[in-house]
Each structure stands twice: as structure tokens, then as C-alpha cells.
Design a protein around this motif. Structure first.
Motif, short mmCIF file in Angstrom:
data_model
loop_
_atom_site.label_atom_id
_atom_site.label_comp_id
_atom_site.label_asym_id
_atom_site.label_seq_id
_atom_site.Cartn_x
_atom_site.Cartn_y
_atom_site.Cartn_z
N LEU A 191 1.00 7.17 2.22
CA LEU A 191 1.46 6.20 3.20
C LEU A 191 2.94 5.95 2.95
O LEU A 191 3.33 5.56 1.84
CB LEU A 191 0.69 4.88 3.07
CG LEU A 191 1.13 3.79 4.06
CD1 LEU A 191 0.74 4.16 5.49
CD2 LEU A 191 0.55 2.43 3.67
N LEU A 192 3.77 6.20 3.98
CA LEU A 192 5.22 6.05 3.86
C LEU A 192 5.71 4.92 4.73
O LEU A 192 5.18 4.68 5.83
CB LEU A 192 5.92 7.35 4.30
CG LEU A 192 5.46 8.66 3.68
CD1 LEU A 192 6.27 9.81 4.27
CD2 LEU A 192 5.59 8.63 2.16
N HIS A 193 6.75 4.24 4.27
CA HIS A 193 7.47 3.29 5.11
C HIS A 193 8.76 3.97 5.57
O HIS A 193 9.53 4.48 4.77
CB HIS A 193 7.82 2.02 4.33
CG HIS A 193 8.66 1.07 5.11
ND1 HIS A 193 10.00 0.86 4.85
CD2 HIS A 193 8.37 0.29 6.19
CE1 HIS A 193 10.48 -0.02 5.70
NE2 HIS A 193 9.52 -0.37 6.53
N LEU A 194 8.96 4.00 6.89
CA LEU A 194 10.14 4.65 7.46
C LEU A 194 10.97 3.63 8.24
O LEU A 194 10.42 2.81 8.98
CB LEU A 194 9.73 5.78 8.41
CG LEU A 194 8.86 6.90 7.83
CD1 LEU A 194 8.48 7.88 8.94
CD2 LEU A 194 9.58 7.62 6.70
N LEU A 203 0.80 -1.22 0.00
CA LEU A 203 0.00 0.00 0.00
C LEU A 203 0.84 1.27 0.00
O LEU A 203 0.30 2.37 -0.11
CB LEU A 203 -0.91 0.01 1.24
CG LEU A 203 -1.89 -1.15 1.36
CD1 LEU A 203 -2.56 -1.13 2.73
CD2 LEU A 203 -2.95 -1.09 0.28
N VAL A 204 2.15 1.12 0.12
CA VAL A 204 3.03 2.28 0.31
C VAL A 204 3.08 3.16 -0.94
O VAL A 204 3.07 2.68 -2.08
CB VAL A 204 4.45 1.81 0.67
CG1 VAL A 204 5.48 2.92 0.53
CG2 VAL A 204 4.48 1.26 2.08
N ASP A 205 3.13 4.47 -0.71
CA ASP A 205 3.36 5.45 -1.77
C ASP A 205 4.84 5.82 -1.78
O ASP A 205 5.52 5.76 -0.75
CB ASP A 205 2.53 6.71 -1.52
CG ASP A 205 1.04 6.42 -1.50
OD1 ASP A 205 0.52 5.94 -2.52
OD2 ASP A 205 0.40 6.68 -0.46
N GLU A 206 5.33 6.23 -2.93
CA GLU A 206 6.74 6.61 -3.05
C GLU A 206 6.88 7.93 -3.79
O GLU A 206 7.50 8.00 -4.86
CB GLU A 206 7.52 5.50 -3.74
CG GLU A 206 7.55 4.19 -2.95
CD GLU A 206 8.36 3.11 -3.63
OE1 GLU A 206 8.60 3.20 -4.86
OE2 GLU A 206 8.78 2.17 -2.92
N PRO A 207 6.31 9.02 -3.24
CA PRO A 207 6.45 10.33 -3.90
C PRO A 207 7.88 10.83 -3.83
O PRO A 207 8.66 10.43 -2.96
CB PRO A 207 5.52 11.22 -3.08
CG PRO A 207 5.53 10.60 -1.72
CD PRO A 207 5.59 9.13 -1.95
N VAL A 213 3.73 5.43 8.26
CA VAL A 213 3.01 6.62 8.68
C VAL A 213 2.13 7.11 7.54
O VAL A 213 2.52 7.05 6.37
CB VAL A 213 3.95 7.76 9.15
CG1 VAL A 213 4.75 7.33 10.36
CG2 VAL A 213 4.86 8.23 8.03
N THR A 214 0.95 7.57 7.91
CA THR A 214 0.08 8.25 6.96
C THR A 214 0.27 9.75 7.14
O THR A 214 0.10 10.26 8.25
CB THR A 214 -1.39 7.88 7.18
OG1 THR A 214 -1.56 6.47 6.97
CG2 THR A 214 -2.30 8.63 6.22
#
Length: 230
Positions: free
Chosen positions: A140-143, A104-108, A203-204
């Protein structure tokens, strides 16, 4: 006409005195676009009676929910908005697991526009005029790591209050953003002032409604492995 959309809940965050719920559409086990149900009021916040399940429970992060909607209702850069069908209860259809979040992660390239800061924040706002040239308001980011800071913050002495701030680096750029995740706020405001390292998480991040000429970037949800298991 009621349009039912199945979403993975990725935010149930504080907005005004109510909530802002958002998630990604879940299409036969595959992720779709962001959807933010909004109430039929000026700021679009959702009341408890409008979002609860049949048993009265409030939706939780990672719940898979069938949400009754009426139609798309984009508002400027908040292109993800859908008008809620408020008289019908939401239905919990399942619960997503930690491994599924990576799908589901976004990668802007960046979190919208950078280089505008409040006194306490870093890259935490976008001018209202610039924001209206944007076409999204949720990521939605993966950190690999996240620091939460608890202290008394404020732009002036009148507005000083104890808050939780997220400090992280995304694609080489630092961000310090206010947290509006109610559980995270309650948990960390119960602790002494200081910094707390969270480690790996999702994190959203949301770009909020215009306020006095600016739109603020907010951490609407913090999802850790421990929280997912609960």
C-alpha cells in the motif's frame, strides 16, 4: 477448523472473471500483516458467493471484515495467501477512515525489481525466474499525485483493447501499471480517451501470478478522499 482474521480491505480487484481480495490484518485497532484470501482453485480467485456478506453485498474498499480462513497457503512470492473457508459468510465489522490509511502504508525501497518494461508500460513486470526469489506481492503506497490514462493499449494488434493505466513516481522511479480496480476501470472507461490527474491518493500495488514467463505489477486499488467518504 475455522480461523477468523479481521482485515481492512485494501483491494477487491478483477482477477480472471472473478476477484482478488486483499487487506491488512486489523489487530485491536493496529495494523498487522497482509492477508490475501484465496479460493481452492488453480489461480486462487474468489467467487461472489464465497466473499459476500450475509445480505449479499460485495465487500468494499476500507471495509473492516471478519474473514473465515483455513490455513496459510503461500504460493511462491505470494507469501500473503490464506486458503478461504468458503462455506461461511464474511462479516462486515466496520469501516476504516482516510486518516487511518497512513498507519497502513508500506515504504519499500522499490516496487520489487525494476528495469523490465512492456511496450506500453514502465517498470511493470518481473521475470518469473526473478520473482520466485521475492517474498512479497502486496504494497500500500501513499502518492502525492497519480495520473490515469485511458486509451486503446495492447502488446499486439490482436490484444488491443481499451484500458486504464496508472502513471506515477515512487522514490524517484516512474511506473506505468495496468489498473484492475473494477470501480476505477468502469468510471474512467466511461470517459473519453485521455489523461486524468487524480492528485493525492493511496494505491494498492500487487505482483500478479506468472503469465508467459513474467509477473506483472498491477494497481489493484485506487483510494481517493472522495471515494473514502462514499
Amino acid at each position: 477448523m475455522v480461523i477468523s482474521k479481521r482485515i481492512v480491505c485494501l483491494a477487491n480487484s478483477r482477477k480472471m472473471n472473478e476477484r482478488c481480495v486483499a487487506g491488512k490484518e486489523w489487530l485491536a485497532g493496529a495494523p498487522g500483516p497482509w492477508i490475501r484470501p484465496v479460493g481452492n482453485r488453480l489461480m486462487g480467485e474468489i467467487l461472489l458467493r464465497e466473499r459476500r456478506y450475509g445480505d449479499g453485498a460485495d465487500p468494499e474498499l476500507l471495509d473492516i471484515i471478519d474473514v473465515p480462513l483455513q490455513r496459510p497457503q503461500p504460493k511462491g512470492f505470494q507469501s500473503e495467501n490464506w486458503l478461504l473457508y468458503a462455506s461461511q459468510r464474511w462479516v462486515r465489522a466496520g469501516h476504516a477512515k482516510w486518516p487511518e490509511l497512513s498507519r497502513l502504508v508500506d515504504e519499500p525501497a522499490s516496487l520489487w525489481l525494476n528495469n523490465s518494461h512492456t511496450r506500453a508500460g514502465v517498470n511493470d513486470r518481473v521475470s518469473e525466474s526473478a520473482a520466485h526469489r521475492l517474498n512479497s506481492s502486496l504494497y500500500l503506497l501513499h502518492l502525492d499525485s497519480l495520473k490515469l490514462s485511458v486509451s486503446v493499449f495492447g502488446e499486439d494488434i490482436v490484444l488491443m483493447r481499451r484500458r486504464v493505466q496508472a502513471d506515477f513516481v515512487y522514490r524517484g522511479t516512474q511506473y506505468k501499471l495496468w489498473v484492475t480496480d473494477p470501480l476505477i476501470e468502469r468510471t474512467y472507461r466511461a470517459k473519453p480517451d485521455g489523461d486524468y490527474n487524480i492528485g493525492e491518493c493511496f494505491v494498492t500495488v500487487s505482483l500478479g501470478e506468472p503469465h508467459k514467463g513474467d509477473c506483472y505489477k498491477l494497481v489493484a486499488a485506487v483510494i481517493t478522499p472522495d471515494r473514502e467518504r462514499k
